[in-house]
Design a protein around this motif. Structure first.
Motif, PDB file in Angstrom:
ATOM      1  N   ASP A 166       0.820  -1.213   0.000  1.00  0.00           N
ATOM      2  CA  ASP A 166       0.000   0.000   0.000  1.00  0.00           C
ATOM      3  C   ASP A 166       0.851   1.259   0.000  1.00  0.00           C
ATOM      4  O   ASP A 166       0.857   2.027   0.972  1.00  0.00           O
ATOM      5  N   CYS A 167       1.587   1.460  -1.086  1.00  0.00           N
ATOM      6  CA  CYS A 167       2.321   2.717  -1.263  1.00  0.00           C
ATOM      7  C   CYS A 167       2.748   2.835  -2.717  1.00  0.00           C
ATOM      8  O   CYS A 167       2.665   1.881  -3.487  1.00  0.00           O
ATOM      9  N   ASN A 168       3.203   4.007  -3.082  1.00  0.00           N
ATOM     10  CA  ASN A 168       3.711   4.241  -4.426  1.00  0.00           C
ATOM     11  C   ASN A 168       4.913   3.338  -4.715  1.00  0.00           C
ATOM     12  O   ASN A 168       5.713   3.050  -3.823  1.00  0.00           O
ATOM     13  N   TYR A 169       5.023   2.922  -5.958  1.00  0.00           N
ATOM     14  CA  TYR A 169       6.090   1.985  -6.321  1.00  0.00           C
ATOM     15  C   TYR A 169       7.480   2.517  -5.995  1.00  0.00           C
ATOM     16  O   TYR A 169       8.393   1.746  -5.656  1.00  0.00           O
ATOM     17  N   LEU A 170       7.684   3.848  -6.080  1.00  0.00           N
ATOM     18  CA  LEU A 170       9.045   4.375  -5.991  1.00  0.00           C
ATOM     19  C   LEU A 170       9.617   4.258  -4.586  1.00  0.00           C
ATOM     20  O   LEU A 170      10.798   3.928  -4.423  1.00  0.00           O
ATOM     21  N   GLN A 171       8.817   4.503  -3.547  1.00  0.00           N
ATOM     22  CA  GLN A 171       9.384   4.373  -2.199  1.00  0.00           C
ATOM     23  C   GLN A 171       9.642   2.911  -1.853  1.00  0.00           C
ATOM     24  O   GLN A 171      10.560   2.603  -1.079  1.00  0.00           O
ATOM     25  N   ALA A 172       8.870   2.000  -2.452  1.00  0.00           N
ATOM     26  CA  ALA A 172       9.145   0.573  -2.265  1.00  0.00           C
ATOM     27  C   ALA A 172      10.434   0.195  -2.984  1.00  0.00           C
ATOM     28  O   ALA A 172      11.305  -0.497  -2.428  1.00  0.00           O
ATOM     29  N   LEU A 345       7.769   0.472   7.250  1.00  0.00           N
ATOM     30  CA  LEU A 345       8.421   1.762   7.047  1.00  0.00           C
ATOM     31  C   LEU A 345       7.950   2.436   5.765  1.00  0.00           C
ATOM     32  O   LEU A 345       7.693   3.646   5.734  1.00  0.00           O
ATOM     33  N   GLN A 346       7.814   1.674   4.694  1.00  0.00           N
ATOM     34  CA  GLN A 346       7.473   2.255   3.395  1.00  0.00           C
ATOM     35  C   GLN A 346       6.010   2.667   3.302  1.00  0.00           C
ATOM     36  O   GLN A 346       5.691   3.734   2.748  1.00  0.00           O
TER      37      GLN A 346
END
Length: 423
Positions: A166-172, A345-346
């Protein structure tokens, strides 16, 4: 830091966005093959790059990826009947083959040729490595299918899974290429002062741009014991390869040395799917299934650790089941599962990180270069050029690795033979 307009440029992936058009120039994972186990099995919903799609395996075993909504009255095709080499909408019976062509309109007169004029959006599919891949870009720009080493490894040597994040691909993705955080977030034994990444918490990073993306190494000084070098590959637009040949704690060779990696695929701007793969580093040694399950469990994504939809059982809704006493006495985070620690964290950075508020240091060199390459790719696509890493010859011969080397041996010399594919 990254200016707000550039952050928008590389995080947004819907149709017509600069980064969305970049992803649409590559073959990307759509679903695991296991999700479509048999011909004419139930279709499944998929959302990729902000588009709602439906995926089905037809009577011949071929896979089709179609716009999720029937072009007649926009009913969702997830409810469709998968039969006789086509997906039939249950609202009025319109039927579509894997190319998106309407092949039957039972609610129209028999003499009507209307069906020949109706075609739904579809995307080409290719199946390899336990994954159904798709290409969502312009047909004239479609590249050859990828040729990663892990796709060439036989099924007996390879394991693939996926997790929903559940987050944008870039921070993952940036979490995946950040090597220094493993000394902290993944310190699962506070009492062990001899663990490789505890002994040297500030690795020196070297990043070298390549045709596929870049090669980067984290070099940790172990004093008289030499240097621990972990070499990674970043493959455009969102894949990481790394070796797992050395035990993090003991420094001894792993029982089953593997090459591991992830591909981060945008679902939409605020969600992504992470494809996790590993394969035996040695063509002569298959990868035991029980070892794979043990590895997945260690990372918090084993069969007992996941919910329907490939979501982690430890998640934001239950604070990742953090154990504060465990955090105080045993592990750095108090969260069980290496993957779960990353997700905690992400996912809680906010759905899309505001990178204009960051303060990056030398340990963030790989992240800085990744952003440079992603921005470069947006400019290349806008100029009508193929982005970096899109052709198989750029990536077919690479792999990651890690080793402890003598202090007087450079990583280029010591790892020369280990960074070359063997399958």
């Amino acid at each position: 830091m990254l200016k707000a307009d550039l952050n928008e440029r590389i995080t947004r992936t819907d149709v017509g966005t600069p980064m969305g058009e970049v992803f649409r120039r590559y073959w990307i994972p759509a679903v695991l093959s296991e999700e479509l186990p048999n011909p004419d099995c139930p279709p499944i919903r998929v959302r990729l790059l902000g588009e709602d799609l439906v995926v089905f395996r037809d009577s011949n075993g071929d896979v089709g990826i179609l716009d999720a909504y029937c072009p007649h009255r926009q009913a969702h095709l997830f409810w469709g009947r998968n039969e006789e080499c086509g997906l039939r909408c249950v609202y009025h019976g319109w039927k579509f083959d894997i190319t998106g062509q309407c092949v039957d309109m039972p609610n129209e007169p028999p003499e009507s040729n209307f069906k020949h004029k109706v075609k739904i959006t579809s995307y080409p599919c290719w199946e390899a490595g336990g994954i159904v891949w798709t290409y969502m870009g312009p047909p004239q720009a479609q590249p050859p299918c990828p040729d990663y080493e892990w796709l060439r490894a036989p099924e007996s040597h390879r394991y693939v899974s996926k997790t929903y994040e559940d987050c944008n691909y870039l921070q993952a993705l940036e979490g995946g290429i950040d090597t220094s955080h493993s000394s902290f977030a993944h310190n699962n034994n506070l009492q062990d002062k001899n663990a490789l990444r505890t002994r040297a918490t500030a690795p020196k990073l070297e990043v070298h741009k390549e045709d596929h993306g870049f090669t980067y190494v984290g070099i940790r000084d172990l004093g008289d014991d030499g240097v621990y070098v972990r070499a990674y590959q970043f493959v455009m637009p969102a894949q990481q390869m790394r070796g797992s040949m050395t035990n993090w704690s003991t420094g001894e060779s792993e029982e089953h040395p593997t090459i591991n990696g992830h591909i981060w695929v945008p679902v939409d701007d605020e969600h992504c799917v992470v494809y996790n793969w590993m394969y035996s580093a040695d063509p002569n040694h298959p990868l035991p299934r029980d070892y794979c399950i043990k590895h997945e469990t260690l990372f918090g994504r084993g069969p007992a650790n996941t919910l329907p939809g490939y979501r982690l059982a430890r998640n934001k809704s239950n604070d990742y089941m953090i154990d504060r006493e465990n955090q105080r006495t045993k592990t750095f985070t108090g969260i069980q599962g290496v993957n779960t620690q990353d997700f905690a964290l992400q996912e809680t950075m906010r759905p899309i990180v505001d990178r204009s508020k960051e303060h990056l240091g030398s340990a963030d060199a790989a992240i800085i270069v990744a952003r440079q390459l992603l921005l470069e790719a947006t400019r290349d696509v806008e100029a009508g050029e193929a982005p970096r890493g899109v052709h198989p010859e750029s990536h077919r011969d690479i792999r990651g690795c890690d080793h402890i080397l003598p202090r007087d041996v450079s990583w280029q010399e010591g790892l020369a033979g280990e960074l070359v594919a063997r399958f």
